[in-house]
Design a protein around this motif. Structure first.
Motif, mmCIF file in Angstrom:
data_model
loop_
_atom_site.group_PDB
_atom_site.id
_atom_site.type_symbol
_atom_site.label_atom_id
_atom_site.label_comp_id
_atom_site.label_asym_id
_atom_site.label_seq_id
_atom_site.Cartn_x
_atom_site.Cartn_y
_atom_site.Cartn_z
ATOM 1 N N UNK A 73 36.859 46.646 39.393
ATOM 2 C CA UNK A 73 36.533 45.660 40.050
ATOM 3 C C UNK A 73 35.475 44.828 39.450
ATOM 4 N N UNK A 74 35.705 43.680 38.911
ATOM 5 C CA UNK A 74 35.033 42.883 38.271
ATOM 6 C C UNK A 74 34.449 41.677 39.447
ATOM 7 N N UNK A 75 32.941 41.518 39.265
ATOM 8 C CA UNK A 75 32.395 40.858 40.412
ATOM 9 C C UNK A 75 31.138 40.152 39.859
ATOM 10 N N UNK A 113 24.726 47.099 41.537
ATOM 11 C CA UNK A 113 24.593 47.800 42.846
ATOM 12 C C UNK A 113 24.765 46.630 44.000
ATOM 13 N N UNK A 114 24.338 45.307 43.772
ATOM 14 C CA UNK A 114 24.565 44.292 44.660
ATOM 15 C C UNK A 114 26.080 44.072 44.613
ATOM 16 N N UNK A 115 26.559 44.032 43.544
ATOM 17 C CA UNK A 115 28.150 43.707 43.439
ATOM 18 C C UNK A 115 28.708 44.812 44.455
ATOM 19 N N UNK A 116 28.234 46.178 44.242
ATOM 20 C CA UNK A 116 29.182 47.282 45.171
ATOM 21 C C UNK A 116 29.080 47.030 46.368
ATOM 22 N N UNK A 117 27.796 46.553 46.956
ATOM 23 C CA UNK A 117 27.673 46.181 48.225
ATOM 24 C C UNK A 117 28.454 44.997 48.742
ATOM 25 N N UNK A 118 28.578 44.089 47.937
ATOM 26 C CA UNK A 118 29.436 42.881 48.149
ATOM 27 C C UNK A 118 30.712 43.255 48.183
ATOM 28 N N UNK A 119 31.258 44.072 47.500
ATOM 29 C CA UNK A 119 32.548 44.489 47.284
ATOM 30 C C UNK A 119 33.050 45.235 48.447
ATOM 31 N N UNK A 120 32.051 46.141 48.980
ATOM 32 C CA UNK A 120 32.567 46.672 50.157
ATOM 33 C C UNK A 120 32.633 46.030 51.404
ATOM 34 N N UNK A 121 31.949 44.763 51.437
ATOM 35 C CA UNK A 121 32.228 43.780 52.416
ATOM 36 C C UNK A 121 33.622 43.124 52.417
ATOM 37 N N UNK A 122 33.726 42.975 51.240
ATOM 38 C CA UNK A 122 35.012 42.148 50.905
ATOM 39 C C UNK A 122 36.256 42.854 51.231
ATOM 40 N N UNK A 123 36.148 43.993 50.763
ATOM 41 C CA UNK A 123 37.434 45.133 50.534
ATOM 42 C C UNK A 123 37.643 45.609 51.744
ATOM 43 N N UNK A 173 37.803 52.703 42.436
ATOM 44 C CA UNK A 173 37.308 51.496 41.813
ATOM 45 C C UNK A 173 36.053 51.733 41.067
ATOM 46 N N UNK A 174 36.037 51.220 39.804
ATOM 47 C CA UNK A 174 34.923 51.117 39.015
ATOM 48 C C UNK A 174 34.236 49.704 38.972
ATOM 49 N N UNK A 175 32.974 49.602 39.195
ATOM 50 C CA UNK A 175 32.671 48.062 39.275
ATOM 51 C C UNK A 175 32.004 47.739 37.944
ATOM 52 N N UNK A 176 32.204 46.511 37.544
ATOM 53 C CA UNK A 176 31.744 45.823 36.203
ATOM 54 C C UNK A 176 31.226 44.524 37.024
ATOM 55 N N UNK A 177 29.975 44.326 36.765
ATOM 56 C CA UNK A 177 29.376 42.938 37.367
ATOM 57 C C UNK A 177 28.671 42.284 36.329
#
Length: 167
Positions: free
Chosen positions: A135-137, A28-38, A96-100
């Protein structure tokens, strides 16, 4: 397809707290950060998720609703049902599928990172090709890497098929 670039350095506002206490919270944290970056990257609402699945189905490309976490749409389309449908028609929307992970020992190229892939993710990735990326984060190092399924296969040092059963 319109190029959807990654913004320059990730700026993290104080309202996103890094939480690596569980895999679900790290994701969940990774998804939030990815949305800020992309740029133009969003977590789909229930309605948007349904629109995405139906629009891809119309193109003969099956998309399972649980097989993606985020979508990125070209700036020329509004974030609306019509905009999403048009973007998919013109191949200007990617899933995007998030893998964190929160492990500091994982390097910026994610070497040594072990992750699972659901059958739904695999089938959607095969159907959509470049329009579906993983999306690897790393929430500790703030590293983001985007890879298609083919790129993952090229990097893979091993593939271990498995079935998970839920009652």
């Amino acid at each position: 397809m319109v190029d959807m670039p990654i913004d320059a350095p990730l700026l993290i506002a104080g309202d996103i707290e890094i939480d690596n206490s569980s895999n679900k919270r790290t994701a969940r944290t990774a998804a939030l950060l990815i949305m800020r970056q992309l740029e133009h990257c969003h977590e789909p609402t229930t309605e948007e998720r349904a629109t995405i699945c139906v629009a891809f189905a119309r193109k003969g490309k099956p998309v399972y609703g649980k097989a993606f976490d985020l979508f990125q749409i070209s700036a020329q389309y509004p974030r609306s049902t019509d905009g999403i449908e048009q973007a998919i028609h013109h191949e200007d929307l990617r899933l995007l599928e998030v893998k964190s992970t929160g492990r500091a020992k994982i390097d910026d190229d994610f070497s040594g990172y072990f992750f699972s892939l659901s059958t739904a993710e695999l089938l959607v990735a095969q159907a959509l090709g470049e329009l579906y990326q993983f999306a690897f984060y790393n929430t500790t190092t703030k590293t983001l890497k985007l890879h298609t399924l083919n790129e993952i296969y090229k990097k893979a040092k091993g593939v271990y098929p498995t079935w998970s059963i839920r009652f």
